[in-house]
Design a protein around this motif. Structure first.
Motif, PDB file in Angstrom:
ATOM      1  N   PHE A   1     -11.841 -81.564-124.643  1.00  0.00           N
ATOM      2  CA  PHE A   1     -12.323 -80.254-125.075  1.00  0.00           C
ATOM      3  C   PHE A   1     -11.455 -79.141-124.523  1.00  0.00           C
ATOM      4  CE2 PHE A   1     -15.944 -83.132-124.383  1.00  0.00           C
ATOM      5  CZ  PHE A   1     -16.273 -83.335-125.715  1.00  0.00           C
ATOM      6  N   LEU A   2     -11.321 -78.068-125.335  1.00  0.00           N
ATOM      7  CA  LEU A   2     -10.543 -76.895-124.928  1.00  0.00           C
ATOM      8  C   LEU A   2     -11.336 -75.656-125.324  1.00  0.00           C
ATOM      9  CD1 LEU A   2      -7.330 -78.269-126.613  1.00  0.00           C
ATOM     10  CD2 LEU A   2      -7.670 -78.149-124.130  1.00  0.00           C
ATOM     11  N   TRP A   3     -11.388 -74.674-124.430  1.00  0.00           N
ATOM     12  CA  TRP A   3     -12.093 -73.426-124.757  1.00  0.00           C
ATOM     13  C   TRP A   3     -11.763 -72.365-123.728  1.00  0.00           C
ATOM     14  CZ3 TRP A   3     -15.957 -77.666-124.427  1.00  0.00           C
ATOM     15  CH2 TRP A   3     -16.244 -78.013-123.107  1.00  0.00           C
ATOM     16  N   ARG A   4     -12.167 -71.132-124.040  1.00  0.00           N
ATOM     17  CA  ARG A   4     -12.147 -70.095-123.023  1.00  0.00           C
ATOM     18  C   ARG A   4     -13.416 -70.259-122.215  1.00  0.00           C
ATOM     19  NH1 ARG A   4     -11.302 -65.407-126.574  1.00  0.00           N
ATOM     20  NH2 ARG A   4     -13.265 -64.747-125.630  1.00  0.00           N
ATOM     21  N   VAL A   5     -13.312 -70.104-120.923  1.00  0.00           N
ATOM     22  CA  VAL A   5     -14.471 -70.317-120.059  1.00  0.00           C
ATOM     23  C   VAL A   5     -15.634 -69.396-120.460  1.00  0.00           C
ATOM     24  CG1 VAL A   5     -15.325 -70.124-117.691  1.00  0.00           C
ATOM     25  CG2 VAL A   5     -13.110 -71.165-118.122  1.00  0.00           C
ATOM     26  N   ASP A   6     -15.308 -68.126-120.793  1.00  0.00           N
ATOM     27  CA  ASP A   6     -16.393 -67.199-121.159  1.00  0.00           C
ATOM     28  C   ASP A   6     -17.087 -67.638-122.437  1.00  0.00           C
ATOM     29  OD1 ASP A   6     -14.139 -66.682-122.657  1.00  0.00           O
ATOM     30  OD2 ASP A   6     -14.323 -64.488-122.588  1.00  0.00           O
ATOM     31  N   VAL A   7     -16.301 -68.141-123.403  1.00  0.00           N
ATOM     32  CA  VAL A   7     -16.880 -68.609-124.670  1.00  0.00           C
ATOM     33  C   VAL A   7     -17.786 -69.810-124.409  1.00  0.00           C
ATOM     34  CG1 VAL A   7     -16.358 -69.638-126.921  1.00  0.00           C
ATOM     35  CG2 VAL A   7     -14.953 -67.741-126.034  1.00  0.00           C
ATOM     36  N   PHE A   8     -17.300 -70.724-123.593  1.00  0.00           N
ATOM     37  CA  PHE A   8     -18.076 -71.927-123.306  1.00  0.00           C
ATOM     38  C   PHE A   8     -19.371 -71.591-122.565  1.00  0.00           C
ATOM     39  CE2 PHE A   8     -19.210 -75.176-120.156  1.00  0.00           C
ATOM     40  CZ  PHE A   8     -19.640 -76.176-121.016  1.00  0.00           C
ATOM     41  N   LEU A   9     -19.258 -70.758-121.521  1.00  0.00           N
ATOM     42  CA  LEU A   9     -20.463 -70.455-120.729  1.00  0.00           C
ATOM     43  C   LEU A   9     -21.491 -69.709-121.578  1.00  0.00           C
ATOM     44  CD1 LEU A   9     -19.029 -69.575-117.194  1.00  0.00           C
ATOM     45  CD2 LEU A   9     -20.256 -71.639-117.916  1.00  0.00           C
ATOM     46  N   ASP A  10     -21.001 -68.919-122.515  1.00  0.00           N
ATOM     47  CA  ASP A  10     -21.916 -68.234-123.423  1.00  0.00           C
ATOM     48  C   ASP A  10     -22.664 -69.252-124.298  1.00  0.00           C
ATOM     49  OD1 ASP A  10     -22.907 -65.698-124.471  1.00  0.00           O
ATOM     50  OD2 ASP A  10     -21.953 -66.364-126.340  1.00  0.00           O
ATOM     51  N   ALA A  11     -21.913 -70.252-124.802  1.00  0.00           N
ATOM     52  CA  ALA A  11     -22.547 -71.302-125.622  1.00  0.00           C
ATOM     53  C   ALA A  11     -23.524 -72.106-124.775  1.00  0.00           C
ATOM     54  CB  ALA A  11     -21.471 -72.216-126.215  1.00  0.00           C
TER      55      ALA A  11
ATOM     56  N   GLU B   1     -21.904 -80.382-131.027  1.00  0.00           N
ATOM     57  CA  GLU B   1     -22.579 -80.674-132.294  1.00  0.00           C
ATOM     58  C   GLU B   1     -23.498 -79.536-132.729  1.00  0.00           C
ATOM     59  OE1 GLU B   1     -24.479 -84.493-131.979  1.00  0.00           O
ATOM     60  OE2 GLU B   1     -22.620 -85.455-131.288  1.00  0.00           O
ATOM     61  N   ARG B   2     -23.779 -78.589-131.821  1.00  0.00           N
ATOM     62  CA  ARG B   2     -24.757 -77.551-132.146  1.00  0.00           C
ATOM     63  C   ARG B   2     -24.147 -76.148-132.180  1.00  0.00           C
ATOM     64  NH1 ARG B   2     -28.727 -78.776-127.417  1.00  0.00           N
ATOM     65  NH2 ARG B   2     -29.992 -77.131-128.376  1.00  0.00           N
ATOM     66  N   ALA B   3     -22.916 -76.025-131.715  1.00  0.00           N
ATOM     67  CA  ALA B   3     -22.301 -74.685-131.669  1.00  0.00           C
ATOM     68  C   ALA B   3     -21.751 -74.294-133.042  1.00  0.00           C
ATOM     69  CB  ALA B   3     -21.195 -74.672-130.624  1.00  0.00           C
ATOM     70  N   ASP B   4     -21.421 -73.020-133.208  1.00  0.00           N
ATOM     71  CA  ASP B   4     -20.959 -72.521-134.505  1.00  0.00           C
ATOM     72  C   ASP B   4     -19.447 -72.612-134.676  1.00  0.00           C
ATOM     73  OD1 ASP B   4     -23.456 -71.856-135.446  1.00  0.00           O
ATOM     74  OD2 ASP B   4     -23.415 -69.910-134.401  1.00  0.00           O
ATOM     75  N   GLN B   5     -18.744 -72.036-133.744  1.00  0.00           N
ATOM     76  CA  GLN B   5     -17.301 -71.902-133.892  1.00  0.00           C
ATOM     77  C   GLN B   5     -16.599 -73.093-133.252  1.00  0.00           C
ATOM     78  OE1 GLN B   5     -17.076 -69.539-136.195  1.00  0.00           O
ATOM     79  NE2 GLN B   5     -15.773 -68.091-135.075  1.00  0.00           N
ATOM     80  N   VAL B   6     -16.629 -74.221-133.950  1.00  0.00           N
ATOM     81  CA  VAL B   6     -16.058 -75.445-133.380  1.00  0.00           C
ATOM     82  C   VAL B   6     -14.867 -75.880-134.216  1.00  0.00           C
ATOM     83  CG1 VAL B   6     -16.519 -77.819-132.675  1.00  0.00           C
ATOM     84  CG2 VAL B   6     -18.326 -76.104-132.528  1.00  0.00           C
ATOM     85  N   ALA B   7     -13.788 -76.217-133.516  1.00  0.00           N
ATOM     86  CA  ALA B   7     -12.543 -76.598-134.201  1.00  0.00           C
ATOM     87  C   ALA B   7     -12.049 -77.941-133.670  1.00  0.00           C
ATOM     88  CB  ALA B   7     -11.476 -75.522-133.976  1.00  0.00           C
ATOM     89  N   VAL B   8     -11.180 -78.563-134.459  1.00  0.00           N
ATOM     90  CA  VAL B   8     -10.619 -79.851-134.043  1.00  0.00           C
ATOM     91  C   VAL B   8      -9.124 -79.844-134.345  1.00  0.00           C
ATOM     92  CG1 VAL B   8     -11.295 -80.896-136.258  1.00  0.00           C
ATOM     93  CG2 VAL B   8     -10.750 -82.372-134.308  1.00  0.00           C
ATOM     94  N   VAL B   9      -8.342 -80.450-133.410  1.00  0.00           N
ATOM     95  CA  VAL B   9      -6.904 -80.643-133.618  1.00  0.00           C
ATOM     96  C   VAL B   9      -6.683 -82.115-133.908  1.00  0.00           C
ATOM     97  CG1 VAL B   9      -4.606 -80.199-132.693  1.00  0.00           C
ATOM     98  CG2 VAL B   9      -6.607 -79.092-131.643  1.00  0.00           C
ATOM     99  N   PRO B  10      -6.431 -82.489-135.147  1.00  0.00           N
ATOM    100  CA  PRO B  10      -6.102 -83.901-135.390  1.00  0.00           C
ATOM    101  C   PRO B  10      -4.687 -84.158-134.892  1.00  0.00           C
ATOM    102  CG  PRO B  10      -6.775 -82.751-137.419  1.00  0.00           C
ATOM    103  CD  PRO B  10      -6.450 -81.712-136.395  1.00  0.00           C
ATOM    104  N   ALA B  11      -4.532 -85.141-134.058  1.00  0.00           N
ATOM    105  CA  ALA B  11      -3.204 -85.420-133.499  1.00  0.00           C
ATOM    106  C   ALA B  11      -3.117 -86.890-133.105  1.00  0.00           C
ATOM    107  CB  ALA B  11      -2.946 -84.536-132.282  1.00  0.00           C
ATOM    108  N   GLU B  12      -1.932 -87.425-133.315  1.00  0.00           N
ATOM    109  CA  GLU B  12      -1.680 -88.841-133.064  1.00  0.00           C
ATOM    110  C   GLU B  12      -0.843 -88.938-131.801  1.00  0.00           C
ATOM    111  OE1 GLU B  12      -2.480 -91.921-133.178  1.00  0.00           O
ATOM    112  OE2 GLU B  12      -2.639 -91.741-135.365  1.00  0.00           O
ATOM    113  N   PHE B  13      -1.380 -89.504-130.746  1.00  0.00           N
ATOM    114  CA  PHE B  13      -0.546 -89.679-129.542  1.00  0.00           C
ATOM    115  C   PHE B  13      -0.889 -90.968-128.806  1.00  0.00           C
ATOM    116  CE2 PHE B  13      -3.814 -86.358-128.935  1.00  0.00           C
ATOM    117  CZ  PHE B  13      -4.648 -86.952-128.012  1.00  0.00           C
ATOM    118  N   GLY B  14      -1.228 -91.990-129.611  1.00  0.00           N
ATOM    119  CA  GLY B  14      -1.464 -93.318-129.028  1.00  0.00           C
ATOM    120  C   GLY B  14      -2.657 -93.331-128.103  1.00  0.00           C
TER     121      GLY B  14
END
Lengths: 357, 357
Positions: free
Chosen positions: A199-209, A255-268
């Motif tokens: 997971f990656l986020w800004r701490v303020d965004v995460f703590l707010d969620a 699974e319950r937050a609104d602004q959720v993004a995903v980085v599809p990436a292949e790195f074994g």
């Protein structure tokens, strides 16, 4: 530069007898030579300023974690008074980071996952941080290559941005571990990634969620963080922690937050949950045998995984076996039964053989 | 009462890694709990006066033999300066017995054979001694139950006498280890026994045969025996022994002598030459697994032999395996490949791994 937390929990029962209660999966040298925890740290290190990493682990493992990561200061290794899942562990780290840098970027990386291509991993993290910086809660997804039923899946939504040659997508939906037919459909569609629980986020965004979605976790963590450096800090930690419900970040937040993004990436990437999966990952060819940690002499030996230590292991005329040789237990199993190693652990527990668990 | 010699030689390469150069087959607790040597001695003991037994073994094994047979006096354990086969070993014992009792009855019993029914064994010995007393060189034969290609065979001749409910026969012919078709024919005919390499005779009769048939063995042994108790005894032993040619009693005497008899008797004898044979012998049912010397937890495990020690051995979903767990080597082999364990030993020798031989 970002901050990082490495939640180092779980036992890895299906990797018994290499994994034990006092030697969980993240301490094992799989695939070696270093432990999975140390490999995780070295993979993350180029992205993190020296003292901007926390490891959250069970009290029983603090000494072992220190041994693996001697460059970390004592206060960077946090001993959970009791296991509560990734939600509270990562949440606590977020509170501690916020005290220093409330708007910092932060990543969470499981201590017991395998990554074949660390630079590819870091590229994915850097791409994800772009979206995190814009206020998204970001997860890293692995494009589903085959219908694995042991992983959770993420359905890709609209593209949000491109960075580091990778496209970051909005998450359309998280999916529980599917049955075989569903998994096959996911793979065919090309719209799904495996959930790698990074997971990656800004701490303020995460703590707010966290405050909005899991107030019952947020409140005690806030109390713990408030007195962290005070003389009563440990007492406060021990008092509030047990009141926190057990929950994962996936279920509780992503699974319950609104602004959720995903980085599809292949790195074994691989979870390496069981011996068969490990053998599958490490063998160049399905017929190859894989030897970890010991001397091996094989005559006419096929598709066999050998995980050993002090002893030489000799195999003759065998195939599709898993041989795990430890100081007090030897396991010889057919690869197709790798999932049932859990059953052995249960059986030994019934037999009162705590010494072997 | 008779005299006895137990030739304790050979290494039992096919039982590697349990058997080693410094821990030959006769010192192994197979099937346990005591060593094969000790089991041999206890089987013979009721027939032998306390100090009327010699063990002839390699110098390297004298200490171990003493440890196994503490009731024997030092002079009853004879250290061969070099291995020369059973001919010289048994011949030397005969000379030493003749010094005390030139007309005594004597038996020779290999230290590494298995006997399920010791009383049946002693009945066969007592029957054979009747013929020995009449001047025959007597061997004990095991009625061939199946077409084993790893044993020598003996063709029965005319009946000579009945004793202990057993019929002693003249030997018509000794046969080398046969091929499969020949072995099948032997078994079908009902006229063949396996050669168990156990011998009974009067010492004077044997020494006379030795003098006539193997003068090159007889002469140096006579010289060694003549000075056995003299101050130069050991020197004389060390000097003459290496001049003796290597030969077995079977080839050198029994196959070439005139008055040779055999006692066919069934007492659960087996040579236990390899792991598969051992598993076959000890399993009540072909599907049963056999566990020797260690704790075992088996889930869905069939027809598997486990020979272990300190460690618990856990098996899951396997069949027809041999698992031999020692302090420095672990062997996992398919039972059908048990003969090829020898090949492993050869391979390790080539690799310079003397430490594992």
């Amino acid at each position: 530069m970002m901050w990082a937390v490495i939640p180092a929990g779980g036992s890895g029962t299906r990797l018994w007898p290499a994994s034990r209660r006092n030697r969980p999966k993240f301490l094992l040298p799989i695939p070696g030579p270093q432990s999975m925890l140390r490999a995780t740290w070295e993979r993350v290190r180029p992205l993190v300023a020296p003292h901007h990493c926390f490891v959250v682990t069970g009290a029983a493992h603090v000494a072992a974690v220190r041994g693996e990561l001697p460059e970390l200061a004592a206060e960077q290794i946090i001993a959970e008074p009791a296991p509560r899942g990734t939600g509270p562990a990562i949440g606590l780290a977020a509170f501690l980071i916020a005290r220093h840098a409330p708007g910092a970027l932060m990543g969470s990386f499981a201590a017991d996952h395998y990554v074949a291509d660390p630079e590819g991993f870091r590229r994915a993290v850097r791409a994800g941080l772009r979206a995190a910086n814009e206020g998204y809660l970001v997860t890293i997804g692995i494009p589903a290559r085959y219908p694995e039923t042991g992983y959770g899946y993420i359905r890709l939504g609209e593209p949000l941005l491109v960075a580091e040659g990778l496209t970051v997508h909005r998450v359309q939906q998280f999916k529980e571990k599917p049955d075989r037919a569903t998994a096959e459909q996911y793979v065919r569609s090309g719209e799904y990634c495996w959930n790698a629980s990074m997971f990656l986020w800004r701490v303020d965004v995460f703590l707010d969620a966290l405050r909005r979605l899991l107030p019952e976790v947020y409140a005690p963590l806030a109390a713990i963080a408030a007195c962290w450096d005070a003389p009563e800090g440990q007492h406060c930690f021990q008092e509030h922690w047990p009141t926190i419900p057990e929950i994962t970040i996936d279920h509780g937040i992503m699974e319950r937050a609104d602004q959720v993004a995903v980085v599809p990436a292949e790195f074994g990437w691989a979870d390496l949950g069981d011996w068969h999966g490990l053998a599958q990952l490490l063998a160049d060819d399905a017929d190859d045998s894989v030897v970890l940690g010991c001397e091996h002499l094989g005559l006419d030996t096929r598709a066999t995984l050998i995980y050993g230590g002090r002893r030489m292991v000799v195999t003759l005329g065998v195939e599709n076996l898993v041989v795990v040789d430890t100081d007090d237990v030897l396991l010889v199993a057919h690869r197709s039964r790798a999932q049932e190693v859990r059953e052995i652990v249960r059986r030994l527990e019934q037999l009162g053989r705590q010494d072997l668990l």
